[in-house]
Motif scaffolding. Structure first.
Motif, mmCIF file in Angstrom:
data_model
loop_
_atom_site.group_PDB
_atom_site.id
_atom_site.type_symbol
_atom_site.label_atom_id
_atom_site.label_comp_id
_atom_site.label_asym_id
_atom_site.label_seq_id
_atom_site.Cartn_x
_atom_site.Cartn_y
_atom_site.Cartn_z
ATOM 1 N N ILE A 43 0.814 -1.215 0.000
ATOM 2 C CA ILE A 43 0.000 0.000 0.000
ATOM 3 C C ILE A 43 0.847 1.263 0.000
ATOM 4 C CG2 ILE A 43 -1.962 -1.131 1.100
ATOM 5 C CD1 ILE A 43 -1.153 0.410 3.672
ATOM 6 N N GLU A 44 2.128 1.122 0.414
ATOM 7 C CA GLU A 44 2.973 2.307 0.456
ATOM 8 C C GLU A 44 4.447 1.902 0.388
ATOM 9 O OE1 GLU A 44 2.652 6.303 2.980
ATOM 10 O OE2 GLU A 44 3.284 4.614 4.216
ATOM 11 N N CYS A 45 5.218 2.711 -0.303
ATOM 12 C CA CYS A 45 6.663 2.531 -0.400
ATOM 13 C C CYS A 45 7.280 3.919 -0.253
ATOM 14 C CB CYS A 45 7.036 1.911 -1.746
ATOM 15 S SG CYS A 45 8.804 1.850 -2.058
ATOM 16 N N THR A 46 8.063 4.125 0.809
ATOM 17 C CA THR A 46 8.652 5.442 1.048
ATOM 18 C C THR A 46 10.158 5.320 1.269
ATOM 19 O OG1 THR A 46 8.253 5.284 3.434
ATOM 20 C CG2 THR A 46 6.542 6.357 2.103
ATOM 21 N N GLY A 75 18.749 6.004 0.832
ATOM 22 C CA GLY A 75 17.668 6.072 1.803
ATOM 23 C C GLY A 75 17.133 4.693 2.136
ATOM 24 N N ASP A 76 16.734 4.504 3.384
ATOM 25 C CA ASP A 76 16.088 3.257 3.780
ATOM 26 C C ASP A 76 14.687 3.234 3.175
ATOM 27 O OD1 ASP A 76 18.363 2.969 5.278
ATOM 28 O OD2 ASP A 76 17.379 3.313 7.201
ATOM 29 N N VAL A 77 14.308 2.103 2.585
ATOM 30 C CA VAL A 77 12.998 1.969 1.948
ATOM 31 C C VAL A 77 12.049 1.271 2.907
ATOM 32 C CG1 VAL A 77 11.744 0.861 0.064
ATOM 33 C CG2 VAL A 77 13.938 1.969 -0.380
ATOM 34 N N THR A 78 10.942 1.912 3.193
ATOM 35 C CA THR A 78 9.937 1.324 4.076
ATOM 36 C C THR A 78 8.729 0.918 3.251
ATOM 37 O OG1 THR A 78 10.698 2.627 5.951
ATOM 38 C CG2 THR A 78 8.481 1.703 6.101
ATOM 39 N N SER A 148 4.790 -3.014 8.542
ATOM 40 C CA SER A 148 5.798 -2.340 7.719
ATOM 41 C C SER A 148 7.135 -3.045 7.875
ATOM 42 C CB SER A 148 5.916 -0.858 8.080
ATOM 43 O OG SER A 148 6.482 -0.692 9.352
ATOM 44 N N LEU A 149 7.923 -2.973 6.812
ATOM 45 C CA LEU A 149 9.245 -3.569 6.764
ATOM 46 C C LEU A 149 10.175 -2.543 6.138
ATOM 47 C CD1 LEU A 149 10.695 -6.361 7.260
ATOM 48 C CD2 LEU A 149 10.427 -6.723 4.807
ATOM 49 N N THR A 150 11.309 -2.274 6.791
ATOM 50 C CA THR A 150 12.288 -1.332 6.271
ATOM 51 C C THR A 150 13.477 -2.107 5.719
ATOM 52 O OG1 THR A 150 11.595 0.373 7.833
ATOM 53 C CG2 THR A 150 13.773 0.630 6.849
ATOM 54 N N LEU A 151 13.865 -1.754 4.496
ATOM 55 C CA LEU A 151 14.992 -2.399 3.827
ATOM 56 C C LEU A 151 16.151 -1.426 3.690
ATOM 57 C CD1 LEU A 151 13.102 -4.114 0.858
ATOM 58 C CD2 LEU A 151 13.739 -5.142 3.045
#
Length: 159
Positions: A43-46, A75-78, A148-151
């Motif tokens: 639903i979201e990628c930031t 940047g870290d992708v969430t 949410s998962l941060t990469l």
């Protein structure tokens, strides 16, 4: 046969042409691939971005300060997604927690308005999850449970 005066301008392969308006892509249609396997729609990628830190130095004997490109910072992708029965992202993160760092190539694909045709792809090279956030639980709400998962990753490519 139409003459040059009545033929409207056309965009070339890059989409750039004087007098031609090209609709921008919509931000609501994208999906995630890990190692080439689609992991569903999120639903979201930031946080997708790159920053080049400038290095400033002063020229000897002068008052001029020059700047040159320095280290890169990605940047870290969430990613935010609806909680399902799938354990794949959870298991990947738990491997990190247990000290087994498994780097994977991850692609974020922006889709055309039809929801199926890929128009832009960002490749996150050697990514691994650095943070997981569970869904907010509220007995009075009727919302979808969102995790949410941060990469983090080593390099970014646009294909």
């Amino acid at each position: 046969m139409a003459d040059a005066a009545t033929t409207p301008p056309r965009a070339d392969a890059t989409g750039a042409a004087p007098g031609v308006f090209i609709d921008p892509y919509r931000a609501y249609s994208f999906r995630l691939e890990i190692q080439g396997v689609t992991q569903g729609h999120f639903i979201e990628c930031t946080g997708l971005g790159i920053r080049v830190h400038p290095i400033r130095y002063q020229e000897g004997g002068g008052n001029v300060i020059h700047q040159i490109p320095g280290p890169l910072e990605y940047g870290d992708v969430t990613l935010r997604y609806g909680l399902t029965a799938s354990h794949e992202l959870w298991d990947w993160f738990m491997g990190i927690v247990q000290g087994r760092v498994e780097r994977r190539n991850v692609s974020i694909l922006m889709l055309d308005t039809d929801g199926a045709t890929e128009v832009v792809r960002w490749n996150l090279v050697n990514a691994w999850p650095s943070e997981w956030r569970g869904a907010a639980l509220d007995a009075l709400a009727r919302d979808v449970a969102i995790e949410s998962l941060t990469l983090v990753f080593e390099s970014l490519q646009r294909a």
